[in-house]
Enzyme design. Sequence first.
Site, PDB file in Angstrom:
ATOM      1  CD  GLU A   1     -52.913  13.926  27.424  1.00 20.62           C
ATOM      2  OE1 GLU A   1     -52.952  14.083  28.653  1.00 20.62           O
ATOM      3  OE2 GLU A   1     -52.453  12.896  26.885  1.00 20.62           O
TER       4      GLU A   1
ATOM      5  CG  HIS B   1     -48.114  11.897  26.618  1.00 18.23           C
ATOM      6  ND1 HIS B   1     -47.785  11.468  27.888  1.00 18.23           N
ATOM      7  CD2 HIS B   1     -49.480  11.885  26.564  1.00 18.23           C
ATOM      8  CE1 HIS B   1     -48.897  11.221  28.567  1.00 18.23           C
ATOM      9  NE2 HIS B   1     -49.927  11.454  27.801  1.00 18.23           N
TER      10      HIS B   1
ATOM     11  CG  HIS C   1     -50.599   6.371  28.311  1.00 18.10           C
ATOM     12  ND1 HIS C   1     -51.060   6.512  27.021  1.00 18.10           N
ATOM     13  CD2 HIS C   1     -50.862   7.539  28.923  1.00 18.10           C
ATOM     14  CE1 HIS C   1     -51.603   7.719  26.869  1.00 18.10           C
ATOM     15  NE2 HIS C   1     -51.496   8.362  28.009  1.00 18.10           N
TER      16      HIS C   1
ATOM     17  CG  HIS D   1     -51.356  10.781  32.368  1.00 22.10           C
ATOM     18  ND1 HIS D   1     -51.612  12.084  32.062  1.00 22.10           N
ATOM     19  CD2 HIS D   1     -51.445  10.121  31.207  1.00 22.10           C
ATOM     20  CE1 HIS D   1     -51.860  12.204  30.770  1.00 22.10           C
ATOM     21  NE2 HIS D   1     -51.758  11.024  30.230  1.00 22.10           N
TER      22      HIS D   1
END
Lengths: 265, 265, 265, 265
Positions: free
Chosen positions: A105, A124, A126, A194
């Site tokens: 990613e 990025h 979660h 996500h």
Amino acid sequence: MSAEQMSAEQMSADMGTIVSSPTTPSVPDTPDPALLDDLVAANRILSDHGVLDAYGHISARDPLHHQHYWISRSMPPAQVNATDIIACDLDNNPVRPGETRLFFERVIHGEIYKARPDVMAVLHDHSPSLIPFCNSDTRLRPMVGSAAFLGEGAPVFDIRTIDDEGDLNICTVAQAKGLARALGPHGLVLLRGHGAVAVGESIRQVVRRAIIAESNAKQQMQATMLGPVHFLTASEIAYAKRMQPKDPDRAWRLWKQRAMRGSGQ
Amino acid sequence: MSAEQMSAEQMSADMGTIVSSPTTPSVPDTPDPALLDDLVAANRILSDHGVLDAYGHISARDPLHHQHYWISRSMPPAQVNATDIIACDLDNNPVRPGETRLFFERVIHGEIYKARPDVMAVLHDHSPSLIPFCNSDTRLRPMVGSAAFLGEGAPVFDIRTIDDEGDLNICTVAQAKGLARALGPHGLVLLRGHGAVAVGESIRQVVRRAIIAESNAKQQMQATMLGPVHFLTASEIAYAKRMQPKDPDRAWRLWKQRAMRGSGQ
Amino acid sequence: MSAEQMSAEQMSADMGTIVSSPTTPSVPDTPDPALLDDLVAANRILSDHGVLDAYGHISARDPLHHQHYWISRSMPPAQVNATDIIACDLDNNPVRPGETRLFFERVIHGEIYKARPDVMAVLHDHSPSLIPFCNSDTRLRPMVGSAAFLGEGAPVFDIRTIDDEGDLNICTVAQAKGLARALGPHGLVLLRGHGAVAVGESIRQVVRRAIIAESNAKQQMQATMLGPVHFLTASEIAYAKRMQPKDPDRAWRLWKQRAMRGSGQ
Amino acid sequence: MSAEQMSAEQMSADMGTIVSSPTTPSVPDTPDPALLDDLVAANRILSDHGVLDAYGHISARDPLHHQHYWISRSMPPAQVNATDIIACDLDNNPVRPGETRLFFERVIHGEIYKARPDVMAVLHDHSPSLIPFCNSDTRLRPMVGSAAFLGEGAPVFDIRTIDDEGDLNICTVAQAKGLARALGPHGLVLLRGHGAVAVGESIRQVVRRAIIAESNAKQQMQATMLGPVHFLTASEIAYAKRMQPKDPDRAWRLWKQRAMRGSGQ
């Protein structure tokens, strides 16, 4: 772990791209020592706070070579050391040929650096308390002054606006461009089903934003149980944007000290 | 601990069955070293994550002898070592005569291996955030891509469909068969007033599913406070089922490293 | 800490009672070693689980001298050692003259032992997740089989039924008798604005009940967010009451091992 | 971290004020050893309980020089040692010339000591479970006897009643005076979009109040999920105010022992 699935076909296509990519000799083999130190610490601090688990990644744009960014190889952030940091260009190709342990990613990083010249670091994650807001019509909004960067509410990127069928990971340039558009001028964008992407003018600012977003999300959910929530006002949000933080490194130093204690965990 | 009650009568009947059971000499005394290592690690990882406490158990079908599975003796999963792993046949009789420290609910394992030839590992747990969904009409549904195995909602097994009076433990073949029917083709089934059973094609997949189910449950409960929840779409669920995970062992390695640190806790 | 306030007047009156109390020479100076070991472990286990903090106390009736019970001196349960355990008669007077470091609320223990000949151990705690149920019309009810002792819902004792003005601590015989009446035949009673009292046939059963009550309370609150909650049925509750637990000591041993690790914390 | 932003202009203005301030030679260089020990322990205990993170501060009025108070230099409370404690007068000027590492929000302390002669200790924190009540019309009210100091509900100070535009920090005398007015005779005041200030007759009482406020807030939010909440009655609140705590130092000693263990964290 929601970014962990792709077809074998996609995988080899991606690998192929990497191997044949042009490299840029002008970028040094290792980043500036201070930036390197902050990037390693950021991986550890975010793991220590539960913002990152086995997955997720943070990068920093090179301050002298704006067309390149530094990021760890594909590995758990809690285990990142200085020797794990590599350089990529904004098409997400590693500078040093032969690098293959790469985050799939990472396309997120390159496209955001392209779209946002002001951005010097991209994360990025979660982050657990953000997920409920990713899947809700209720916007994540600032509860306290330090969360003013959330503005009138963090935007939510729905990958279905790009691909109607697919998994929820950001694997293609088109998806990453869509994500960058949804981010717009904001400091944080949520990804439906996500996680989140946080950006900022420095590694430390991005780390601060991610940790504050997580606690703000918890507090907003709790406040919702008590009835209507009073968020920061528009003038308070505007005022905060004009100001410099007073002593942000006080938190950074404490977080780093705690995170590096369990070094090599 | 909800599986901890049976009458003295049941107890001796069960014991009697065990002692007189036929054994299968073709199964080795210890499993394949890699499987053994994973099974011990799974016990520790699940304890470390709070999915297992003093009770609950995970087993793995022998890859060469599909009519047998490996499981620890009756003990807290956090304390399981390689020498605690024994073999049972699919009628849940220990291969080595004289084994008496056995989980009473091991009947779950045999009946699911019989009903689901694709299943190579079975876990029974009382994962704390799953209990609210065991006792609710609200289905546990996927919030993120990695939880797509929950499909349109995890099924709930109500033991009253088998026995109208009794405790809530799975102690008989009839109850275990009912549970296996409720599981159907799913990856996880909830047990009203009791806990959950997760299954998969490997120990590592089952561990991943159990840990994701726990965090997904927390996030779904939180999202419910914010208003209507947007779950994965049917096409996203379908897509995820066709795909292989990209780098699932990254989490496994991190979890194992952390769990084995407090070895012999 | 909610039991921490009394007038200076009450304090000296109580002290006076203690000093002049008759003692019973037939009770030994130390309890049976196994009971002593369990009572020390119980203090540590309950602290380790957050059921007890700096306050609260657990006692055990002497198995040979039913008119006496064993309890620690007034101190944080996490720091209790074998030498801190003393004997009291059922009027809550210490057997050994000169003992002055005594819990003021120990009157709870004597009155419950008088009212409930079947009870061999008594715990008073301020278990955090029970407090919401102390101050609510929603009853604490069993979510899982191991919580069946909660029956159709734990009773709540309101001290205003005894004293209309006063603090919320159980400091007088009248208050303790009222509490014992509210407890009735149950295993747990909640105290409005205060905490809980758990009783049982052994130290280990009381510890188990307290730990299960805490987790059950959390899960019931979470389940409430999801909509109507399905509790154990009347026949499941009745069945559980007739049965003996299968392997309750598996949890005790694990909890004890973990709690004693930080010995003398 | 919500108190961390001010303009460069404000900053130098504030610094200028400090340097030119008159000092009072009669105050000793170090406080009374017992007070010093308690103030260091308070910083550590509050960090250990999560009431303080990298930001926030606690002070104690000098018992012999009521026009001065003791507070740490600007630093994370978890790292405070005896040599970090300095004296300020009630205009918040450091007694020893040249001190520049000062909390910008220390104006809170001086103004409250001026307005409340009974107050001997002041804490400013961003205690996580209090934030939802800062931004809600639901008042924080006592669930248990030890929280009776919350009375009929903690007041909330809205900084917009002083400045309509600005960040949410208490940086000016006018803001601090407004805060002191909102506090009134109470033991705790909440700050909209910011945090809380707790006061009391001793360092230990303030620490106790802050830790109890945090747990009370959690329990009140949980109780709200169960339906209408029964708080302490007016007569119970009044009764508690007339009483002295019985054994408050039992908790202090336990908290201190635990917090100082990770000394110099």
